[in-house]
Design a protein around this motif. Sequence first.
Motif, short mmCIF file in Angstrom:
data_model
loop_
_atom_site.label_atom_id
_atom_site.label_comp_id
_atom_site.label_asym_id
_atom_site.label_seq_id
_atom_site.Cartn_x
_atom_site.Cartn_y
_atom_site.Cartn_z
N ARG A 150 0.83 -1.21 0.00
CA ARG A 150 0.00 0.00 0.00
C ARG A 150 0.86 1.26 0.00
NH1 ARG A 150 -2.33 3.35 3.85
NH2 ARG A 150 -4.33 4.27 3.22
N LEU A 151 1.97 1.20 0.74
CA LEU A 151 2.88 2.34 0.74
C LEU A 151 3.38 2.60 -0.68
CD1 LEU A 151 5.83 2.87 3.27
CD2 LEU A 151 6.02 3.50 0.88
N HIS A 152 3.78 1.54 -1.36
CA HIS A 152 4.35 1.66 -2.70
C HIS A 152 3.31 2.12 -3.71
CE1 HIS A 152 6.00 0.63 -6.56
NE2 HIS A 152 5.24 -0.44 -6.68
N ARG A 153 2.10 1.57 -3.65
CA ARG A 153 1.10 1.83 -4.68
C ARG A 153 0.23 3.05 -4.42
NH1 ARG A 153 0.30 -2.44 -8.21
NH2 ARG A 153 -0.94 -0.87 -9.31
N HIS A 154 0.16 3.52 -3.18
CA HIS A 154 -0.79 4.60 -2.89
C HIS A 154 -0.21 5.69 -1.99
CE1 HIS A 154 -4.63 6.56 -2.07
NE2 HIS A 154 -4.30 6.54 -0.79
N TRP A 155 0.26 5.32 -0.80
CA TRP A 155 0.57 6.33 0.22
C TRP A 155 1.70 7.27 -0.19
CZ3 TRP A 155 4.61 7.71 3.54
CH2 TRP A 155 4.26 8.57 4.59
N HIS A 156 2.77 6.72 -0.72
CA HIS A 156 3.92 7.57 -1.05
C HIS A 156 3.56 8.64 -2.07
CE1 HIS A 156 7.91 8.66 -2.74
NE2 HIS A 156 8.28 8.52 -1.48
N GLU A 157 2.77 8.28 -3.05
CA GLU A 157 2.36 9.24 -4.08
C GLU A 157 1.47 10.33 -3.52
OE1 GLU A 157 1.79 11.16 -7.71
OE2 GLU A 157 3.30 9.68 -7.10
N HIS A 158 0.70 10.04 -2.46
CA HIS A 158 -0.22 11.00 -1.88
C HIS A 158 0.34 11.65 -0.61
CE1 HIS A 158 -2.85 8.63 -4.52
NE2 HIS A 158 -3.58 9.71 -4.57
N SER A 159 1.63 11.53 -0.41
CA SER A 159 2.28 12.18 0.72
C SER A 159 3.42 13.06 0.20
CB SER A 159 2.84 11.15 1.71
OG SER A 159 4.05 10.60 1.22
N ALA A 160 3.93 13.93 1.06
CA ALA A 160 5.03 14.83 0.70
C ALA A 160 6.36 14.30 1.20
CB ALA A 160 4.77 16.23 1.26
N MET A 161 6.48 13.00 1.44
CA MET A 161 7.73 12.44 1.94
C MET A 161 8.88 12.71 0.97
SD MET A 161 7.61 11.21 4.97
CE MET A 161 9.24 10.47 4.92
N GLY A 162 8.62 12.54 -0.32
CA GLY A 162 9.67 12.80 -1.30
C GLY A 162 10.16 14.24 -1.26
N ASP A 163 9.23 15.17 -1.09
CA ASP A 163 9.61 16.58 -1.00
C ASP A 163 10.44 16.85 0.24
OD1 ASP A 163 7.56 17.99 -3.14
OD2 ASP A 163 6.61 16.31 -2.10
N LEU A 164 10.02 16.30 1.36
CA LEU A 164 10.71 16.55 2.62
C LEU A 164 12.09 15.90 2.66
CD1 LEU A 164 7.61 16.03 4.92
CD2 LEU A 164 8.91 18.15 4.72
N LEU A 165 12.27 14.79 1.92
CA LEU A 165 13.56 14.10 1.89
C LEU A 165 14.45 14.58 0.74
CD1 LEU A 165 12.38 10.46 2.71
CD2 LEU A 165 13.48 12.10 4.25
N GLY A 166 13.94 15.53 -0.05
CA GLY A 166 14.76 16.08 -1.12
C GLY A 166 14.74 15.31 -2.41
N ARG A 167 13.82 14.37 -2.56
CA ARG A 167 13.68 13.58 -3.78
C ARG A 167 12.21 13.55 -4.21
NH1 ARG A 167 17.76 9.77 -5.03
NH2 ARG A 167 19.78 10.64 -4.41
N PRO A 168 11.65 14.71 -4.64
CA PRO A 168 10.21 14.75 -4.93
C PRO A 168 9.75 13.81 -6.02
CG PRO A 168 11.31 16.74 -5.72
CD PRO A 168 12.30 16.00 -4.87
N ALA A 169 10.63 13.47 -6.97
CA ALA A 169 10.21 12.63 -8.09
C ALA A 169 10.53 11.15 -7.88
CB ALA A 169 10.86 13.12 -9.38
N GLN A 170 11.22 10.82 -6.78
CA GLN A 170 11.63 9.44 -6.58
C GLN A 170 10.45 8.58 -6.14
OE1 GLN A 170 14.28 8.63 -3.27
NE2 GLN A 170 15.44 7.17 -4.50
N VAL A 171 10.32 7.42 -6.74
CA VAL A 171 9.27 6.47 -6.38
C VAL A 171 9.89 5.33 -5.58
CG1 VAL A 171 7.53 4.88 -7.27
CG2 VAL A 171 7.95 7.04 -8.45
N VAL A 172 9.28 5.02 -4.44
CA VAL A 172 9.76 3.92 -3.61
C VAL A 172 9.18 2.62 -4.13
CG1 VAL A 172 9.78 2.95 -1.29
CG2 VAL A 172 9.98 5.43 -1.60
N GLY A 173 10.06 1.72 -4.60
CA GLY A 173 9.62 0.45 -5.15
C GLY A 173 9.28 -0.55 -4.06
N GLY A 174 8.37 -1.46 -4.37
CA GLY A 174 7.96 -2.47 -3.39
C GLY A 174 9.11 -3.37 -2.96
#
Length: 293
Positions: A150-174
């Motif tokens: 769920r984190l990989h398919r939904h939550w990460h895309e709908h959260s600002a974790m990438g922005d806060l960690l300095g990688r806004p375009a990075q996708v966390v793979g399962g």
Amino acid sequence: MFVRARRRFKDGKEHRYWSVVENCRNPDGRAVQRQVLYLGEIDDSQRAAWCRSIEIPCGASGSRPVALFPADREAPELDCEVVRIELGGLRLRRARQWGACWLALVLWERLELDRFWRPRLPPSRQGTRWLDVLKTLACHQLIDPGSEWRLHRHWHEHSAMGDLLGRPAQVVGGHTLCRCLDRLLVHKRAFFSFLRERWETLFDARFDVLLYDLTSTLHVTLKNLARPRAPGLAPSAILEKCSTMQMVDVHLPTTDGRHLVLPRRTDPTRDQPLLLHQLGLELPEQPPPRISA
């Protein structure tokens, strides 16, 4: 949410002040517009302020200043790049949850978890930042518990974790999430000793038996942070209040075919600044803009 411009004539000139607003209802049922983001004025009368404040990241070379001007206004000669934007094409994209993610990372810093995990989770040769993956896993379980899928398919895309960690375009793979969890097991005993020392230092905690996991350690840290300043507020209530702070990307097309992107968090509601003040926390600066092709 939508964009609204207020016009004002002063000294024979038209001034336009831009805001992002949303429709909502007062307790008496009347429909009103609430300002979510204030974008300010973009014209030549404010050129000095814009030149000072707009810094575009340039990778390893740092950043460069640019001046923003509407396409229908004359721009003076400046010592920096002038970017002409089409205000009529302003769009809001990718609304995502920001406040609770930011608070979770504040708790991470209070526990000084980077000091323990950074030397044990160095980046891979392929560029995987294992420490950031662990932060994402921990924050997800604290804010909105669920599976790695769920984190990989939904939550990460709908959260600002990438922005806060300095990688806004990075996708966390399962697969990356599961491999990160495997890397933690060998450090379990050392991490227990580290957490025990941090709890004793931060909270003067004394115990004979300590049962813990990383998620509950962030939860209890928030509880102890709130106890002397906001007694009676449960950690879940604090996270819920902060979770209403969103981040959106304000896209402004330029006359040369590029896009100026302004990642902006929404203004806090009336009670959120009071809550943050009680917790002794202060919101960070807005993230810098960027120009994309």
